[in-house]
Structures are given as structure tokens and as C-alpha cells.
Design a protein around this motif. Structure first.
Motif, PDB file in Angstrom:
ATOM      1  N   THR A  15       0.920  -1.473   0.012  1.00 41.04           N
ATOM      2  CA  THR A  15       0.125   0.020   0.165  1.00 41.04           C
ATOM      3  C   THR A  15       0.879   1.105  -0.004  1.00 41.04           C
ATOM      4  O   THR A  15       0.456   2.186   0.315  1.00 41.04           O
ATOM      5  CB  THR A  15      -1.047  -0.080   1.338  1.00 41.04           C
ATOM      6  N   GLY A  48       1.289   0.988  -4.936  1.00 46.37           N
ATOM      7  CA  GLY A  48      -0.153   0.527  -4.570  1.00 46.37           C
ATOM      8  C   GLY A  48      -1.119   1.301  -4.378  1.00 46.37           C
ATOM      9  O   GLY A  48      -2.319   1.165  -4.947  1.00 46.37           O
ATOM     10  N   SER A  49      -0.823   2.578  -3.734  1.00 37.31           N
ATOM     11  CA  SER A  49      -1.880   3.681  -3.643  1.00 37.31           C
ATOM     12  C   SER A  49      -2.304   4.505  -4.736  1.00 37.31           C
ATOM     13  O   SER A  49      -3.382   4.577  -5.080  1.00 37.31           O
ATOM     14  CB  SER A  49      -1.238   4.514  -2.635  1.00 37.31           C
ATOM     15  N   ALA A 104      -4.221   1.977  -6.556  1.00 33.01           N
ATOM     16  CA  ALA A 104      -5.696   2.027  -6.261  1.00 33.01           C
ATOM     17  C   ALA A 104      -6.778   3.324  -6.370  1.00 33.01           C
ATOM     18  O   ALA A 104      -7.866   3.358  -6.861  1.00 33.01           O
ATOM     19  CB  ALA A 104      -5.750   1.925  -4.726  1.00 33.01           C
ATOM     20  N   THR A 144     -11.407  -1.875  -4.086  1.00 32.23           N
ATOM     21  CA  THR A 144      -9.926  -2.016  -3.821  1.00 32.23           C
ATOM     22  C   THR A 144      -9.414  -2.339  -2.424  1.00 32.23           C
ATOM     23  O   THR A 144      -9.984  -2.124  -1.424  1.00 32.23           O
ATOM     24  CB  THR A 144      -9.082  -0.619  -4.100  1.00 32.23           C
ATOM     25  N   GLY A 151      -6.426  -3.600   0.103  1.00 31.15           N
ATOM     26  CA  GLY A 151      -5.035  -3.613   0.050  1.00 31.15           C
ATOM     27  C   GLY A 151      -4.409  -4.574   1.105  1.00 31.15           C
ATOM     28  O   GLY A 151      -5.260  -5.256   1.975  1.00 31.15           O
ATOM     29  N   SER A 181      -0.772  -5.179   3.573  1.00 32.48           N
ATOM     30  CA  SER A 181       0.277  -4.512   4.189  1.00 32.48           C
ATOM     31  C   SER A 181       0.979  -5.194   5.510  1.00 32.48           C
ATOM     32  O   SER A 181      -0.006  -5.966   5.883  1.00 32.48           O
ATOM     33  CB  SER A 181       0.342  -2.787   4.319  1.00 32.48           C
ATOM     34  N   VAL A 206      -5.560   3.133   4.496  1.00 36.76           N
ATOM     35  CA  VAL A 206      -4.962   3.820   3.617  1.00 36.76           C
ATOM     36  C   VAL A 206      -5.884   4.335   2.767  1.00 36.76           C
ATOM     37  O   VAL A 206      -6.787   3.649   2.197  1.00 36.76           O
ATOM     38  CB  VAL A 206      -3.782   3.027   2.863  1.00 36.76           C
ATOM     39  N   PHE A 222      -8.310   2.785  -0.468  1.00 33.99           N
ATOM     40  CA  PHE A 222      -8.614   1.366  -0.289  1.00 33.99           C
ATOM     41  C   PHE A 222      -9.713   1.338   0.448  1.00 33.99           C
ATOM     42  O   PHE A 222      -9.921   1.831   1.627  1.00 33.99           O
ATOM     43  CB  PHE A 222      -7.434   0.659   0.515  1.00 33.99           C
ATOM     44  N   VAL A 261      -7.743  -2.827   4.217  1.00 34.64           N
ATOM     45  CA  VAL A 261      -6.727  -3.312   3.897  1.00 34.64           C
ATOM     46  C   VAL A 261      -6.507  -4.483   4.886  1.00 34.64           C
ATOM     47  O   VAL A 261      -7.026  -4.432   6.277  1.00 34.64           O
ATOM     48  CB  VAL A 261      -5.572  -2.091   4.494  1.00 34.64           C
TER      49      VAL A 261
END
Length: 311
Positions: A140, A144-145, A148, A158, A160, A162, A168, A171, A174
Motif C-alpha cells: 500500500t 499500490g496507492s 488504487a 480496492t 490492500g 500491508s 490507507v 483502499f 486493508v
């Protein structure tokens, strides 16, 4: 590595008054010059013994890449050398590749290109779309961010993954790395942006691929060794996975006789997802900001590698 333009060199020197900037060749480094360096941008094979010898003035290494697994991390940590990577520099071009893979698979563009080469007018009628699909993104961070964020423009869900599982922006949810299989159960696209560390080596294995819904796609732009390639090919051949978009491999370059080359449901790019004509500009911007922090506070402010995490 792109050569620095005169303007880029001037930008670096303006941020570091009193320093000199010497350009070298990573493939044939000048060890005498490196032995006098306090700061090194980049890295090269065969320089460790010189720059890490007792009495070396080296204090900081800024890598040209996001991954640092090829550097002698133990020796750098032992010497107390500050290490910063290029994380964040790749977010835009790599996100474009990830989205490109997803669009090619949903719209069957990869098969359309093959059909064009054969002058064949054909569609199997199985084209789909990204709207409503779920992207499970391992990592993330900046890549990754950004992925997304763009996925949301296609109205995708979305998820994530981590180490911490912390929320985050961008997303919907997560998960922690320990929950990878659970998260994979929702994946239309399982996307791997992770660095290679002791914890991530071989992380994407048969259990993970079998946890995905049948017909999911796998995308890897992180590091090849995070994936069990034999398990990936088994999942592709069985139909458990419908396809894979791969930019990284173990080993690299991918040998010409490797069976991945012949798999029509696989799209291969030669570890170039992060390549862009804007790369050097972004490195210089990152480095000059770090130089200013280094001169003021004694250490760079962005992308400082945590040796205990290996990234």
C-alpha cells in the motif's frame, strides 16, 4: 540508469554548496574516486570493498532503484551508512503498466494483437470490463496507492495488503500480510507490488493462487522471487488463474527456453514497468530534497531504508 543532464547536475550542486559532483560509470566504476566519496548516488558491482573499508568517508547511499536487495545491507548497517531508495519515483509509470495489464485482459487485447499478426478476424465474445471488479493490491505504498486511486476511476473495489493492515486512502479495506490468502479470495486481480525481503520471498505460492476465485488474474511488478513460478504456471495451466501480467522474474533475464514465453495467457514485459523518460528528473528532485535535509539535520528526510525490514 539515465545520464544526468547539465541542468540536473546544476540542480544537485545548487542544493549541496561546497560539494563536488563526479559522474561515473556503474559498469566500470572508478574505485579511486569512490574511495573519496561521502555520498554515492546509485550502486555498482565490485565497489563494496572499496567504499566500506575502514576509514572510508562514505556516509550515505542514495540508490537509483526502489529495491535494495542487491546491496550488502548487513555491511552498510554495520558501518552505520544511511541508505535511501527511489521509492515513489516509479508510481506513475508502474501504475500505468498495472492498469494496462488489467485492461488488456478484460478487453482481450493481448489475443487481439496475436490475431492481428495472423490477419485473423476473431473475438470469442468474452470481453469484460473493470467496473465492479476487485483489485487486491499487495503493498500500500506509493505504487499500490496510486494504482488504487486510478482503479477507483474505473469504479473498482480496492483491497490492500500491508504488514500493519492500517487504513490507507484509496483502499476500501486493508488486510495484514498474514491475511493474504483471505484477501486473495476476493481478487479478480491479485496485484503484487512488494519488495523482495526474507518475509516476502516465495510469498505468492500455490496456497495463495488456489485461494483466488477461479479465473482471477495475477500481476507482478514487484520482484520475481516473491513468486513461486512453478506454482504460478500450474495455476495458469489448470485454469485456476486466467492469466498473468509479469514484469519481473526469477531469474532475469527470463531464459528464452522458459515455458512462460509460450503461454498465450501471459503478458511479459522485461522489467521495464518503472522505466520512463522522467525518471532522472524525479530522482534528482528526491535527492536534492534529501541533500538539504542531510546538510541541515544530518540525515535525509525521505525514503530512509529500515535495515530491519530490508526496505
Amino acid at each position: 540508469m539515465q545520464p544526468l543532464t547539465s541542468q540536473q547536475q546544476e540542480t544537485i550542486l545548487a542544493a549541496a554548496p561546497g560539494y563536488t559532483l563526479t559522474l561515473g560509470n556503474a559498469k566500470s566504476p572508478d574505485l579511486d574516486q569512490l574511495a573519496r566519496a561521502e555520498i554515492i548516488i546509485g550502486w555498482g558491482k565490485g565497489i563494496a570493498d572499496t567504499v566500506l573499508q575502514p576509514g572510508s568517508p562514505l556516509r550515505w547511499v542514495q540508490t537509483w532503484s526502489a529495491g535494495v536487495e542487491k546491496l550488502p545491507l548487513g555491511k552498510l548497517e554495520e558501518r552505520g551508512i544511511l541508505l535511501t531508495n527511489a521509492s515513489g519515483v516509479h508510481a506513475e509509470p508502474i501504475t500505468a503498466v498495472i492498469i494496462g495489464f488489467m485492461l488488456m485482459f478484460t478487453r482481450n487485447l493481448h489475443t487481439a494483437i496475436r490475431n492481428q499478426l495472423e490477419r485473423k478476424w476473431h473475438s470469442d465474445g468474452k470481453e469484460s470490463e473493470l467496473t465492479g471488479k476487485t483489485a487486491v493490491i499487495a503493498g500500500t505504498g506509493s505504487i499500490g496507492s496510486e494504482t488504487a486511486r486510478i482503479a477507483k476511476a474505473f469504479r473498482m473495489k480496492t483491497i490492500g495488503i500491508s504488514r500493519s493492515g492500517s487504513e490507507v486512502d484509496g483502499f476500501d479495506k486493508v488486510y495484514t500480510t498474514a491475511q493474504l490468502q483471505e484477501a486473495a479470495g476476493s481478487a479478480d486481480f491479485l496485484i503484487n507490488t512488494l519488495p523482495l525481503t526474507d518475509e516476502t520471498k516465495g510469498l505468492f505460492n500455490a496456497d495463495v493462487f488456489n485461494a483466488c476465485p477461479q479465473g482471477a488474474y495475477y500481476i507482478n511488478i514487484g520482484r520475481g522471487a516473491t513468486t513461486d513460478t512453478e506454482a504460478l504456471m500450474t495455476a495458469l495451466n489448470s485454469g485456476q488463474l486466467s492469466g498473468a501480467g509479469l514484469d519481473v522474474f526469477d531469474p532475469e533475464p527470463l531464459p528464452s527456453e522458459h515455458p512462460l514465453w509460450g503461454m498465450e495467457q501471459v503478458i511479459i514485459t522485461p522489467h521495464c514497468a518503472g522505466t520512463t523518460d522522467r525518471y532522472a528528473d524525479r530522482i534528482v528532485e528526491l535527492f536534492t530534497g534529501n541533500v538539504q535535509a542531510y546538510l541541515k539535520d544530518g540525515q535525509p528526510s525521505r525514503n530512509l531504508v529500515d535495515y530491519s525490514r530490508q526496505y
